[in-house]
Design a protein around this motif. Sequence first.
Motif, PDB file in Angstrom:
ATOM      1  N   GLU A 296      63.720  44.996 129.652  1.00 37.26           N
ATOM      2  CA  GLU A 296      63.583  45.275 128.226  1.00 37.26           C
ATOM      3  C   GLU A 296      62.944  44.156 127.424  1.00 37.26           C
ATOM      4  O   GLU A 296      62.488  44.385 126.317  1.00 37.26           O
ATOM      5  N   GLY A 297      62.921  42.940 127.921  1.00 37.48           N
ATOM      6  CA  GLY A 297      62.310  41.887 127.128  1.00 37.48           C
ATOM      7  C   GLY A 297      62.911  40.524 127.353  1.00 37.48           C
ATOM      8  O   GLY A 297      63.589  40.283 128.347  1.00 37.48           O
ATOM      9  N   ASP A 298      62.691  39.642 126.383  1.00 34.17           N
ATOM     10  CA  ASP A 298      62.989  38.224 126.544  1.00 34.17           C
ATOM     11  C   ASP A 298      64.119  37.733 125.640  1.00 34.17           C
ATOM     12  O   ASP A 298      64.062  36.609 125.145  1.00 34.17           O
ATOM     13  N   ASP A 299      65.124  38.567 125.412  1.00 30.88           N
ATOM     14  CA  ASP A 299      66.252  38.132 124.611  1.00 30.88           C
ATOM     15  C   ASP A 299      67.143  37.232 125.460  1.00 30.88           C
ATOM     16  O   ASP A 299      68.003  37.698 126.205  1.00 30.88           O
ATOM     17  N   LEU A 300      66.918  35.925 125.353  1.00 29.19           N
ATOM     18  CA  LEU A 300      67.616  34.965 126.218  1.00 29.19           C
ATOM     19  C   LEU A 300      69.125  35.043 126.037  1.00 29.19           C
ATOM     20  O   LEU A 300      69.876  34.994 127.008  1.00 29.19           O
ATOM     21  N   MET A 301      69.582  35.152 124.795  1.00 29.64           N
ATOM     22  CA  MET A 301      71.016  35.222 124.544  1.00 29.64           C
ATOM     23  C   MET A 301      71.640  36.425 125.245  1.00 29.64           C
ATOM     24  O   MET A 301      72.724  36.329 125.831  1.00 29.64           O
ATOM     25  N   ALA A 302      70.951  37.567 125.215  1.00 27.05           N
ATOM     26  CA  ALA A 302      71.480  38.767 125.869  1.00 27.05           C
ATOM     27  C   ALA A 302      71.582  38.569 127.372  1.00 27.05           C
ATOM     28  O   ALA A 302      72.565  38.975 128.007  1.00 27.05           O
ATOM     29  N   HIS A 303      70.560  37.944 127.976  1.00 26.62           N
ATOM     30  CA  HIS A 303      70.567  37.688 129.423  1.00 26.62           C
ATOM     31  C   HIS A 303      71.699  36.734 129.803  1.00 26.62           C
ATOM     32  O   HIS A 303      72.427  36.975 130.772  1.00 26.62           O
TER      33      HIS A 303
END
Length: 212
Positions: free
Chosen positions: A110-117
């Motif tokens: 889904e993308g580059d949301d570092l906090m979510a990962h």
Amino acid sequence: MAKTLVDAILAGGIPPGERLAESTIAKQMDLSRAPVREALRLLESSGLVEYRTNRGFFVKVVSVTSMADLYDLRILLETAAIRRLTEINADVALPALRAQVAELHRLAGEGDDLMAHVSADMQFHRLICEHSGNQRFLQLFDQIANETKLGLLVIGRLYDDPHEMAGTHDPIVEAVALGDANRAAGAIDYHIRVAKEMVTQHFHDQQEGKPE
């Protein structure tokens, strides 16, 4: 109160090394200083904040040594937790662990949301402690989780391909599914040890890249 400060620190709104003035925070949040001080003490116990004598509270500056020590502690904690989980609670834990790996792959696409990962990765490891049936394991994990997150957010992503990061959890789940406690402990030991090497290398690289 504490959660608001945690979110601000982990989102990068309050950078490492910044002073957390009780009076300023209290004024911004329209509170007395007492609940602010209590919240800062809670953050101190979780490793996000440090108190400096006669100077006050500061957002912790994460170092190579502190992160290496943290990962060594996680190895001890999570190998013990997954042994117990595999021996007494594998059937209950497996659906949750598999669902969390699936969530990691979903986020990777889904993308580059570092906090979510980072949060999804830590939730996988929290599930191991939770399903171990030992509340002390879970309490200790929760105590060190935010400091781990802070270190990862400081250095950025470990893996260029987030699907690769998600896939590193598969051997752990497979060992639990087989009911092999030794294999599960070995898998998570390897998983965290590799992460420790990558994290400390990133810190070294960042340090070397700083101007004199």
